[in-house]
Design a protein around this motif. Sequence first.
Motif, short mmCIF file in Angstrom:
data_model
loop_
_atom_site.label_atom_id
_atom_site.label_comp_id
_atom_site.label_asym_id
_atom_site.label_seq_id
_atom_site.Cartn_x
_atom_site.Cartn_y
_atom_site.Cartn_z
N ASP A 37 -32.47 20.67 -38.55
CA ASP A 37 -33.64 21.08 -38.92
C ASP A 37 -34.55 20.42 -38.11
N THR A 38 -34.55 18.93 -37.93
CA THR A 38 -35.46 18.08 -36.95
C THR A 38 -35.57 18.71 -35.73
N ARG A 91 -38.34 12.62 -36.56
CA ARG A 91 -38.76 13.70 -35.56
C ARG A 91 -39.45 12.81 -34.45
N GLU A 112 -39.12 23.90 -31.51
CA GLU A 112 -39.97 24.97 -31.67
C GLU A 112 -41.45 24.85 -32.02
N THR A 113 -41.59 23.62 -32.54
CA THR A 113 -43.12 23.21 -32.54
C THR A 113 -43.83 23.17 -31.13
N ARG A 171 -39.94 29.39 -30.49
CA ARG A 171 -40.27 29.62 -31.64
C ARG A 171 -40.10 31.16 -31.82
N ARG A 204 -34.51 21.39 -34.19
CA ARG A 204 -35.02 22.82 -34.24
C ARG A 204 -36.48 22.67 -34.42
N GLY A 205 -36.92 22.25 -35.32
CA GLY A 205 -38.36 22.08 -35.60
C GLY A 205 -39.30 21.48 -34.67
#
Length: 127
Positions: free
Chosen positions: A94-95, A12, A101-102, A108, A97-98
Amino acid sequence: MPGSGADLELYREKFRRRLPDSLDELRGPTEGIVRPPATVVWSGLRAFDLGDERLRVSLYRTVLAEGVRGDLPALLNREILLRLWPTLRTLTSDTIRGVWETEFPELRALADVPPDRPPARRDTDVA
């Protein structure tokens, strides 16, 4: 993909370090042919016509996954990223995107927007 919690956090962090401070920094092209550097696209398709929806999505997906901090403002455009995000978020890990968006609430906020239906493949598209 990393297996342990520590490995996942390092993975991440790799993407976090690439992020611009603001989406306003993303001032890349909005039209024409884009030829990313070999550090971003090292094989396969090397030129992306921003007038072609499939190629535009492909370019953005590739830059999100492979681009480094300096590539993002040069290759991505804020308005296009926001427009494509509902689709892109389904095509990235997922990483990625996360992390995006974080860091960016405006992305988000688009999480519940249904992705666009992919454009039909044209006979001239190369496999």
